[in-house]
Design a protein around this motif. Structure first.
Motif, PDB file in Angstrom:
ATOM      1  N   GLU A  43      52.834 -23.483  -4.149  1.00  0.00           N
ATOM      2  CA  GLU A  43      52.749 -24.532  -5.149  1.00  0.00           C
ATOM      3  C   GLU A  43      53.411 -24.062  -6.433  1.00  0.00           C
ATOM      4  OE1 GLU A  43      48.626 -25.258  -5.718  1.00  0.00           O
ATOM      5  OE2 GLU A  43      48.190 -23.230  -6.416  1.00  0.00           O
ATOM      6  N   SER A  44      53.784 -25.041  -7.245  1.00  0.00           N
ATOM      7  CA  SER A  44      54.381 -24.733  -8.545  1.00  0.00           C
ATOM      8  C   SER A  44      53.335 -24.991  -9.613  1.00  0.00           C
ATOM      9  CB  SER A  44      55.617 -25.601  -8.793  1.00  0.00           C
ATOM     10  OG  SER A  44      56.169 -25.333 -10.063  1.00  0.00           O
ATOM     11  N   PRO A  45      52.756 -23.930 -10.182  1.00  0.00           N
ATOM     12  CA  PRO A  45      51.705 -24.114 -11.183  1.00  0.00           C
ATOM     13  C   PRO A  45      52.225 -24.652 -12.516  1.00  0.00           C
ATOM     14  CG  PRO A  45      52.291 -21.809 -11.033  1.00  0.00           C
ATOM     15  CD  PRO A  45      53.071 -22.514  -9.953  1.00  0.00           C
ATOM     16  N   GLY A  46      53.533 -24.694 -12.674  1.00  0.00           N
ATOM     17  CA  GLY A  46      54.102 -25.182 -13.925  1.00  0.00           C
ATOM     18  C   GLY A  46      55.500 -24.640 -14.128  1.00  0.00           C
ATOM     19  N   SER A  47      55.982 -24.787 -15.330  1.00  0.00           N
ATOM     20  CA  SER A  47      57.334 -24.343 -15.668  1.00  0.00           C
ATOM     21  C   SER A  47      57.270 -23.173 -16.642  1.00  0.00           C
ATOM     22  CB  SER A  47      58.135 -25.488 -16.282  1.00  0.00           C
ATOM     23  OG  SER A  47      58.244 -26.582 -15.386  1.00  0.00           O
ATOM     24  N   ASN A  48      58.345 -22.427 -16.665  1.00  0.00           N
ATOM     25  CA  ASN A  48      58.485 -21.333 -17.616  1.00  0.00           C
ATOM     26  C   ASN A  48      59.054 -21.918 -18.913  1.00  0.00           C
ATOM     27  OD1 ASN A  48      59.062 -19.041 -19.061  1.00  0.00           O
ATOM     28  ND2 ASN A  48      60.662 -18.301 -17.687  1.00  0.00           N
ATOM     29  N   PHE A  49      58.245 -21.942 -19.970  1.00  0.00           N
ATOM     30  CA  PHE A  49      58.654 -22.594 -21.215  1.00  0.00           C
ATOM     31  C   PHE A  49      59.286 -21.636 -22.214  1.00  0.00           C
ATOM     32  CE2 PHE A  49      55.322 -25.509 -19.654  1.00  0.00           C
ATOM     33  CZ  PHE A  49      56.053 -26.690 -19.667  1.00  0.00           C
ATOM     34  N   SER A  50      59.607 -20.431 -21.793  1.00  0.00           N
ATOM     35  CA  SER A  50      60.264 -19.507 -22.723  1.00  0.00           C
ATOM     36  C   SER A  50      61.614 -20.089 -23.151  1.00  0.00           C
ATOM     37  CB  SER A  50      60.461 -18.145 -22.062  1.00  0.00           C
ATOM     38  OG  SER A  50      61.298 -18.254 -20.926  1.00  0.00           O
TER      39      SER A  50
ATOM     40  N   MET B 102      52.350 -30.255 -21.099  1.00  0.00           N
ATOM     41  CA  MET B 102      53.569 -30.862 -20.574  1.00  0.00           C
ATOM     42  C   MET B 102      53.714 -30.626 -19.068  1.00  0.00           C
ATOM     43  SD  MET B 102      54.794 -32.086 -23.399  1.00  0.00           S
ATOM     44  CE  MET B 102      56.540 -32.440 -23.194  1.00  0.00           C
ATOM     45  N   MET B 103      54.309 -31.599 -18.393  1.00  0.00           N
ATOM     46  CA  MET B 103      54.619 -31.448 -16.975  1.00  0.00           C
ATOM     47  C   MET B 103      55.953 -32.122 -16.690  1.00  0.00           C
ATOM     48  SD  MET B 103      52.019 -34.196 -15.191  1.00  0.00           S
ATOM     49  CE  MET B 103      52.760 -33.893 -13.587  1.00  0.00           C
ATOM     50  N   ARG B 104      56.702 -31.537 -15.741  1.00  0.00           N
ATOM     51  CA  ARG B 104      58.019 -32.064 -15.402  1.00  0.00           C
ATOM     52  C   ARG B 104      57.890 -33.218 -14.412  1.00  0.00           C
ATOM     53  NH1 ARG B 104      62.743 -28.962 -15.432  1.00  0.00           N
ATOM     54  NH2 ARG B 104      61.573 -27.061 -15.004  1.00  0.00           N
ATOM     55  N   GLY B 105      58.663 -34.279 -14.646  1.00  0.00           N
ATOM     56  CA  GLY B 105      58.695 -35.407 -13.729  1.00  0.00           C
ATOM     57  C   GLY B 105      59.799 -35.248 -12.705  1.00  0.00           C
ATOM     58  N   GLU B 106      59.860 -36.172 -11.750  1.00  0.00           N
ATOM     59  CA  GLU B 106      60.879 -36.110 -10.708  1.00  0.00           C
ATOM     60  C   GLU B 106      62.284 -36.290 -11.266  1.00  0.00           C
ATOM     61  OE1 GLU B 106      59.919 -38.879  -7.660  1.00  0.00           O
ATOM     62  OE2 GLU B 106      58.105 -37.815  -7.018  1.00  0.00           O
ATOM     63  N   ASP B 107      62.403 -36.895 -12.452  1.00  0.00           N
ATOM     64  CA  ASP B 107      63.717 -37.086 -13.072  1.00  0.00           C
ATOM     65  C   ASP B 107      64.160 -35.869 -13.879  1.00  0.00           C
ATOM     66  OD1 ASP B 107      61.874 -37.292 -15.088  1.00  0.00           O
ATOM     67  OD2 ASP B 107      62.475 -39.294 -15.758  1.00  0.00           O
ATOM     68  N   GLY B 108      63.338 -34.806 -13.879  1.00  0.00           N
ATOM     69  CA  GLY B 108      63.684 -33.591 -14.610  1.00  0.00           C
ATOM     70  C   GLY B 108      63.244 -33.592 -16.054  1.00  0.00           C
ATOM     71  N   LEU B 109      62.737 -34.721 -16.555  1.00  0.00           N
ATOM     72  CA  LEU B 109      62.255 -34.802 -17.926  1.00  0.00           C
ATOM     73  C   LEU B 109      60.767 -34.451 -17.978  1.00  0.00           C
ATOM     74  CD1 LEU B 109      63.992 -38.159 -18.962  1.00  0.00           C
ATOM     75  CD2 LEU B 109      64.730 -35.835 -19.533  1.00  0.00           C
ATOM     76  N   PHE B 110      60.316 -34.028 -19.140  1.00  0.00           N
ATOM     77  CA  PHE B 110      58.911 -33.649 -19.305  1.00  0.00           C
ATOM     78  C   PHE B 110      58.131 -34.785 -19.966  1.00  0.00           C
ATOM     79  CE2 PHE B 110      60.959 -29.625 -18.686  1.00  0.00           C
ATOM     80  CZ  PHE B 110      60.014 -28.842 -18.043  1.00  0.00           C
ATOM     81  N   ARG B 111      56.851 -34.845 -19.622  1.00  0.00           N
ATOM     82  CA  ARG B 111      55.939 -35.830 -20.192  1.00  0.00           C
ATOM     83  C   ARG B 111      54.576 -35.192 -20.412  1.00  0.00           C
ATOM     84  NH1 ARG B 111      59.327 -38.200 -16.670  1.00  0.00           N
ATOM     85  NH2 ARG B 111      60.231 -40.247 -17.144  1.00  0.00           N
ATOM     86  N   LEU B 112      53.745 -35.850 -21.212  1.00  0.00           N
ATOM     87  CA  LEU B 112      52.383 -35.383 -21.375  1.00  0.00           C
ATOM     88  C   LEU B 112      51.601 -35.637 -20.087  1.00  0.00           C
ATOM     89  CD1 LEU B 112      51.288 -36.510 -24.957  1.00  0.00           C
ATOM     90  CD2 LEU B 112      51.885 -34.239 -24.176  1.00  0.00           C
ATOM     91  N   MET B 113      50.706 -34.732 -19.737  1.00  0.00           N
ATOM     92  CA  MET B 113      49.882 -34.911 -18.552  1.00  0.00           C
ATOM     93  C   MET B 113      49.027 -36.164 -18.649  1.00  0.00           C
ATOM     94  SD  MET B 113      48.637 -31.005 -17.813  1.00  0.00           S
ATOM     95  CE  MET B 113      49.821 -29.689 -17.522  1.00  0.00           C
TER      96      MET B 113
END
Length: 247
Positions: free
Chosen positions: A60-67, A173-184
């Protein structure tokens, strides 16, 4: 024997999923503002009739690397790179508000301000439209867009809009299928006047190609190990069947 085979089979399948995540990261190593996805593996119990004794692997992908990625000077007046934390508000294809760090901006023939993916940039009152024709555009550190209309003298500068910046916290923040981020929560984030940008520069991808390549090699080796386990399970089952026939 089927328990042995089930664990190996699920491990191989999830290994392919992990490989897809790493391959996507590597493919976006040169995408401005891209944030790499992380992966983790864990064991999961299978539920259902006759399955409580089964345990399978799950990637699973727990999230993105925001560095932050590296800041690249471009000299383009419309390019912006966020300093520190923060996001640029854009309008997604479905009309909702989303967020990105990609700051390579331009305007189309109607004056609509968009990024490199032609996604409209949001201001305080919706998508930003610049009054054409324009001789010069400048974006200040706080996102105020100033223009010099075509034919105007050098001292004529007009403020026409302000880019909406937000900073709700990366953990929201979480990434959507379109590659953009949104609030959970699915709600739009409030603007943050403290977010600042550097003009004439863009933020590059935070993907480390060497790290991703090493991770892909490791996953491929794990996949090969799982396939060998499945073959061993098949051979053991064939041997057991032969013993039963002899008996």
């Amino acid at each position: 024997m089927d328990k042995f085979l089930y664990v190996a089979m699920s491990g191989a399948k999830q290994g392919m999923n992990a490989l897809a995540v790493r391959a996507n990261n590597l493919a976006n190593a040169n995408t401005d503002g891209f944030k790499s996805d992380m992966t983790q593996a864990r064991s999961m119990q299978a539920f259902g009739e006759g399955l409580p004794t089964r345990v399978f692997s799950m990637i699973e992908s727990p999230g993105s690397n925001f560095s932050p990625g590296p800041i690249k000077e471009t000299g383009n007046d419309l390019d912006i790179a966020i300093k520190g934390d923060g996001w640029i508000a854009v309008q997604a294809a479905d009309g909702s508000e989303a967020y990105t760090r990609a700051g390579h901006l331009k305007f189309d023939s109607t004056g609509l301000l968009v990024n490199s993916r032609n996604t409209p940039i949001m201001g305080d009152a919706g998508p930003i439209v610049l009054p054409l024709p324009i001789d010069k555009v400048h974006i200040s550190q706080d996102g105020i867009i100033s223009i010099r209309p075509q034919g105007a003298t050098a001292e004529v500068i007009e403020e026409v809009a302000r880019i909406k910046f937000v900073n709700p916290g990366n953990d929201q923040m979480m990434r959507g299928e379109d590659g953009l981020f949104r609030l959970m929560s699915g709600l739009p984030a409030p603007k943050d006047p403290m977010v600042q940008v550097e003009s004439g520069a863009v933020e590059g991808s935070n993907v480390n190609p060497v790290h991703e390549m090493v991770a892909m090699i490791d996953i491929q080796r794990q996949y090969e190990m799982q396939v060998k386990m499945m073959k061993n399970a098949e051979e053991a089952d064939r041997s057991s069947s032969s013993l039963l026939r002899i008996g």
